[in-house]
Design an enzyme around this catalytic site. Structure first.
Site, PDB file in Angstrom:
ATOM      1  N   ASP A 230      -6.439  30.640  14.707  1.00 14.59           N
ATOM      2  CA  ASP A 230      -5.249  30.518  13.878  1.00 14.59           C
ATOM      3  C   ASP A 230      -3.972  30.484  14.717  1.00 14.59           C
ATOM      4  O   ASP A 230      -2.996  29.825  14.352  1.00 14.59           O
ATOM      5  CB  ASP A 230      -5.177  31.686  12.893  1.00 14.59           C
ATOM      6  CG  ASP A 230      -6.331  31.658  11.898  1.00 14.59           C
ATOM      7  OD1 ASP A 230      -6.945  30.585  11.730  1.00 14.59           O
ATOM      8  OD2 ASP A 230      -6.629  32.709  11.297  1.00 14.59           O
ATOM      9  N   GLY A 231      -3.966  31.196  15.846  1.00 12.56           N
ATOM     10  CA  GLY A 231      -2.788  31.199  16.704  1.00 12.56           C
ATOM     11  C   GLY A 231      -2.461  29.829  17.257  1.00 12.56           C
ATOM     12  O   GLY A 231      -1.294  29.518  17.529  1.00 12.56           O
TER      13      GLY A 231
ATOM     14  N   ASP B 117       8.625  51.988   9.070  1.00  8.09           N
ATOM     15  CA  ASP B 117       8.302  51.356  10.356  1.00  8.09           C
ATOM     16  C   ASP B 117       8.840  49.945  10.455  1.00  8.09           C
ATOM     17  O   ASP B 117       8.916  49.392  11.555  1.00  8.09           O
ATOM     18  CB  ASP B 117       6.786  51.347  10.569  1.00  8.09           C
ATOM     19  CG  ASP B 117       6.260  52.708  10.999  1.00  8.09           C
ATOM     20  OD1 ASP B 117       7.093  53.592  11.265  1.00  8.09           O
ATOM     21  OD2 ASP B 117       5.030  52.887  11.067  1.00  8.09           O
TER      22      ASP B 117
ATOM     23  N   ASN C 182       4.059  31.861   9.505  1.00 10.59           N
ATOM     24  CA  ASN C 182       3.409  33.066   8.988  1.00 10.59           C
ATOM     25  C   ASN C 182       4.423  34.082   8.465  1.00 10.59           C
ATOM     26  O   ASN C 182       4.536  34.290   7.269  1.00 10.59           O
ATOM     27  CB  ASN C 182       2.534  33.712  10.059  1.00 10.59           C
ATOM     28  CG  ASN C 182       1.058  33.537   9.777  1.00 10.59           C
ATOM     29  OD1 ASN C 182       0.667  32.877   8.828  1.00 10.59           O
ATOM     30  ND2 ASN C 182       0.230  34.128  10.616  1.00 10.59           N
ATOM     31  N   ASP C 183       5.147  34.719   9.378  1.00 12.67           N
ATOM     32  CA  ASP C 183       6.013  35.808   8.937  1.00 12.67           C
ATOM     33  C   ASP C 183       7.098  36.124   9.942  1.00 12.67           C
ATOM     34  O   ASP C 183       7.011  35.787  11.122  1.00 12.67           O
ATOM     35  CB  ASP C 183       5.185  37.075   8.656  1.00 12.67           C
ATOM     36  CG  ASP C 183       4.213  37.415   9.777  1.00 12.67           C
ATOM     37  OD1 ASP C 183       4.566  37.220  10.949  1.00 12.67           O
ATOM     38  OD2 ASP C 183       3.091  37.852   9.481  1.00 12.67           O
TER      39      ASP C 183
END
Length: 462
Positions: A207-208, A333, A303-304
């Site tokens: 996926d990377g 966090d 993604n994010d």
């Protein structure tokens, strides 16, 4: 010089001709023949009350005049943060690279196509392909060589490969493969622009690799065909065993695709310096709003966007704004802002739901919040999020984009996030629905359990 009517489309509203600006963007192709894409800008929007009160022929004129007056209103009014986009998000660009586009479905309802009917077609036969390979993975050497030989010698394609891939001694030292590498076109990340040179992309890895391929294109992304040769493979539906027939099918066109929306992220620095590792190509100057004139780094994120406390032992303390209004202060966090594609990554590990990539949305997920009632939420794709460090924060925060370009956020800095107009057209093995649910079952083991035994005829009375 041509008249202003040649540069603008005109809409007749009442007794006036109102200009609707159009974006003229030339896009070259491998044959050297430039193509002109004309996109109409969305009409400014005031409010539903104006639509109801206006006659059909004069509605646009009043909205147009109202929008002009709102743009010059005083600070502090609710119109200061008015957006021209619909709350359903900007319409995605459906041309991918120089030659690919999405096959339009004439039976689409409200401009929303059934995900199973999204098809890819070619304006012209593809001639160039970018092969993205995972670095420092010996298991990918032979598949990479087999694919490149097939593309160059059998399909007569122009193959683009990143220069650092060919620097691998296992490739540069292979004399038999040397004749093939001489035909390659090489490039370097952040230095060479290949946006209008590549017709489609083939990813070899996990996926990377797909995330990295997305980062190479800050505007229109060519169609991506991803082979599962990595660890998880949630975003890579193709198996390499039958790559020849599968690649041939893609070149011939009319394949199923899924449009994976991306986030357009801008980072505004109070004291911007190049020491944070940013490059000039990603630095822009804004044209309006309260951030006018400030340099900003811009990223396209698949993604994010993750904001965390970094090495500090204190809780992160950041303010979250939505369309200019303070929504909440995040103490914990950190915070994850993800696309539907990214909802099955870090977000789901932090307790968020999983969203199908065709859903136009942005997910906001806190990381270990200091409040039991702070649950993940989903907001429309058209909103604009802004993240800043709280004034009483004890420490700075850190931000990363798809796990890369990590940098520190200090007081006075801000992060602007909204849905990008340039999605990633990911080629499907079957269709967007079946591929996604198969990935949920095979990769995440979603709802995989031992089934309950069926009752026998003698046990039905108990």
């Amino acid at each position: 010089m041509r008249s202003s009517r040649a540069a603008f489309g005109f809409f007749r509203g009442g007794d006036r001709d109102l200009p609707v600006p159009r974006e003229l963007s030339p896009a070259g192709d491998m044959d050297g023949a430039p193509k002109l894409r004309v996109e109409s800008a969305p009409a400014p929007y005031c409010c539903p009350a104006c639509d109801a009160a206006d006659a059909p022929g004069r509605g646009f004129a009043r909205r147009y005049r109202k929008a002009r007056s709102l743009s010059t209103s005083s600070a502090g009014s609710c119109s200061e943060f008015r957006r021209t986009q619909s709350l359903h998000g900007p319409s995605p660009v459906t041309t991918f690279g120089p030659k690919a586009c999405m096959l339009q479905n004439p039976q689409a309802v409200m401009h929303i196509q059934d995900p199973a009917s999204q098809r890819l077609t070619w304006n012209k036969p593809p001639k160039s392909v970018l092969v993205v390979k995972k670095i420092r993975d010996a298991s990918l050497l032979q598949p990479f060589k087999d694919l490149c030989v097939f593309l160059t010698e059998v399909k007569d394609m122009i193959v683009y490969v990143e220069k650092k891939v060919l620097d691998d001694p296992a490739i540069s030292g292979d004399e038999n493969f040397g004749a093939v590498t001489k035909k390659f076109c090489t490039f370097r990340e952040d230095l060479d622009d290949i946006s209008n040179r590549v017709d489609f992309i083939i990813c070899l890895g996990g996926d990377g690799t797909l995330l990295y391929a997305s980062s190479l294109f800050q505007d229109s992304v060519p169609p991506v065909m991803a082979f599962h040769l990595g660890s998880l493979g949630f975003l890579t539906p193709f198996q390499f065993d039958a790559f020849q027939s599968q690649v041939t099918q893609i070149i011939e066109g009319n394949a199923a695709i899924i449009l994976r929306s991306r986030l357009k992220v801008q980072v505004f620095k109070e004291n911007w310096e190049k020491k944070d590792g940013s490059d000039e190509k990603n630095v822009i100057l804004t044209n309006g709003g309260e951030e006018a004139g400030r340099p900003a780094m811009q990223y396209q994120v698949l993604n994010d966007v993750v904001v965390d406390r970094g090495p500090s032992s204190y809780l992160s303390n950041v303010d979250l704004f939505l369309d200019g209004h303070l929504i909440t202060t995040v103490q914990g966090d950190g915070l994850i802002v993800s696309t539907p594609t990214g909802s099955t990554a870090y977000a789901v590990a932090a307790g968020a739901s999983m969203i199908h990539p065709n859903v136009p949305a942005i997910m906001i997920t806190p990381i270990c919040p200091h409040s039991l009632s702070f649950r993940p939420i989903v907001v429309p794709a058209g909103v604009e999020l802004k993240i800043t460090l709280s004034q009483d924060a004890r420490n700075t925060a850190w931000v990363s984009f798809d796990g890369r370009k990590r940098q520190e956020i200090c007081h006075g800095d801000s992060i602007s996030i909204t849905t990008s107009c340039f999605p990633v057209p990911s080629i499907c093995f079957r269709d967007p629905v079946n591929d996604w649910f198969e990935s949920l079952g095979e990769c995440l083991h979603w709802n995989v359990r031992k089934k309950q035994n069926q009752l026998g005829s003698e046990e039905e009375d108990f």
